[in-house]
Design a protein around this motif. Structure first.
Motif, short mmCIF file in Angstrom:
data_model
loop_
_atom_site.label_atom_id
_atom_site.label_comp_id
_atom_site.label_asym_id
_atom_site.label_seq_id
_atom_site.Cartn_x
_atom_site.Cartn_y
_atom_site.Cartn_z
N ASP A 10 0.83 -1.21 0.00
CA ASP A 10 0.00 0.00 0.00
C ASP A 10 0.86 1.26 0.00
OD1 ASP A 10 -2.29 -1.53 0.09
OD2 ASP A 10 -2.40 -1.50 2.28
N ARG A 18 -0.89 1.94 -7.78
CA ARG A 18 -2.21 1.35 -7.55
C ARG A 18 -3.25 2.45 -7.44
NH1 ARG A 18 -1.51 -2.69 -2.58
NH2 ARG A 18 -3.57 -3.46 -3.13
N GLY A 21 -4.24 3.86 -10.67
CA GLY A 21 -4.91 2.95 -11.58
C GLY A 21 -4.00 2.31 -12.62
N LEU A 23 -1.87 0.02 -11.84
CA LEU A 23 -1.65 -1.33 -11.34
C LEU A 23 -2.84 -1.75 -10.49
CD1 LEU A 23 0.68 -3.45 -11.07
CD2 LEU A 23 1.47 -2.15 -9.10
N ASP A 24 -3.35 -2.94 -10.75
CA ASP A 24 -4.42 -3.50 -9.91
C ASP A 24 -3.79 -4.65 -9.14
OD1 ASP A 24 -6.72 -4.48 -8.76
OD2 ASP A 24 -7.54 -5.30 -10.63
N LEU A 25 -3.73 -4.52 -7.84
CA LEU A 25 -3.01 -5.50 -7.02
C LEU A 25 -3.93 -5.98 -5.90
CD1 LEU A 25 0.70 -4.77 -6.57
CD2 LEU A 25 -0.44 -6.31 -5.02
N ARG A 26 -4.11 -7.26 -5.79
CA ARG A 26 -4.98 -7.81 -4.76
C ARG A 26 -4.22 -8.82 -3.92
NH1 ARG A 26 -10.23 -8.55 -8.82
NH2 ARG A 26 -9.82 -6.55 -9.85
N ASP A 75 -12.00 -12.20 -16.09
CA ASP A 75 -10.88 -12.46 -17.01
C ASP A 75 -11.34 -13.16 -18.29
OD1 ASP A 75 -7.43 -13.04 -16.40
OD2 ASP A 75 -8.63 -11.29 -15.85
N HIS A 107 -1.36 -10.39 -16.51
CA HIS A 107 -1.90 -10.88 -15.24
C HIS A 107 -0.91 -11.86 -14.60
CE1 HIS A 107 -5.68 -12.65 -13.00
NE2 HIS A 107 -4.74 -12.21 -12.17
#
Ligand code: JQB
Length: 266
Positions: A10, A18, A21, A23-26, A75, A107
């Motif tokens: 974070d 992130r 926008g 990078l999408d990181l989960r 996806d 991905h």
């Protein structure tokens, strides 16, 4: 099983990417895919030995879901749309080249193990399903799990994404570093700190001399610290002055390759 370990994502550059926008990181908790009351992810190793091994069935459900292989999930690209990265001390070495390759992927799924690692059938299963699977080590030392390695990989890959590193020139300068030398030493204000002064040449404004000085420093550092990198240098990419600096540092060309200069009598 330690999603909080990845809270550092974070913060910093990757956190900003992130937020922007890019990078999408989960982060997921493997125990969400357990089915028993104790939320078990490990069991004893077949063949005996110390420690525990992570169960393939739990990992299989987790990866199917996260990679979007479960029918009706996001996806839609199937196994071929995902590159599975498994940090492991027995993997191929993760290098800047690896980071560059992974940065082109749409991905990535990073599977962070613990204990003695993940049942070997997990990597085998996803390769058979047509997924690219990379078992990678961040270096020759032993960690307790894959989380720290995942942080290293995400930072190294994330900063290569367009717009993440503020000044793209820093990426260009580093790719010079990829030409096989360590970086030269850097200095800033004040020009004198205690009895230590910034080298005069850097204050001179003579750009050609600054450039030559920095190259000399990079060569000396590489010669002193990284014999593997010196041996990998293409001799025909070095000028006469480069070879003089390397000779002073104890390196000489033998059969078209750099080698440590011989000392004393044979
Ligand atoms: C469990 C890991 C690393 C992931 C990277 C690196 O699996 C093991 N085998 C022997 C000793 C310790 C472990 C613990 N362990 C999952 C796991 C270690 C990665 C790891 C790694 N990438 N060192 N250790 N360079």
């Amino acid at each position: 099983i330690f999603p909080d370990y990845l809270a550092a994502l974070d913060l910093s550059l990757v956190g900003k990417a992130r937020a922007a926008g890019i990078l999408d990181l989960r982060v997921h908790d493997l125990r969400d895919w357990t089915t028993d009351r104790h939320r078990t992810v490990d069991d004893t190793p077949f063949g005996g030995g110390a420690g525990m091994v992570m169960r393939p069935d739990v990992w299989g459900r987790a990866i199917d879901d996260v990679a979007g292989l479960t029918t009706g999930t996001a996806d839609g690209g199937g196994a071929g749309a995902v590159h599975l990265v498994v940090p492991t001390p027995s993997g191929e070495t993760f290098t800047q080249r690896t980071a560059e390759a992974l940065a082109t992927e749409e991905h990535l799924v990073v599977a962070c193990g613990r204990y003695e690692g993940i049942d070997a059938r997990v990597a085998e299963h996803y390769r058979s399903a047509g997924m690219r699977v990379s078992e990678l080590s961040i270096g020759d030392y032993v960690l307790n799990g894959g989380e720290v390695a995942a942080l290293v990989m995400v930072e190294a890959v994330g900063r290569l994404l367009p717009g993440v590193v503020g000044n793209p020139e820093s990426l260009v300068e580093e790719s010079h570093g990829a030409a096989g030398l360590l970086e030269y030493p850097v200095y800033t204000k004040p020009p004198a700190w205690d009895d230590l002064e910034v080298p005069d040449v850097l204050l001179s404004g003579h750009h050609a001399r600054i450039h030559r000085w920095r190259r000399d420093q990079a060569l000396r550092r590489t010669a002193a610290r990284r014999p593997d990198m010196v041996r990998a240098l293409a001799v025909d990419a070095l000028d006469r002055h480069d070879l003089e600096v390397l000779a002073e540092a104890g390196w000489t060309v033998v059969d078209g390759r750099l080698d440590r200069a011989a000392h004393g009598a044979p």
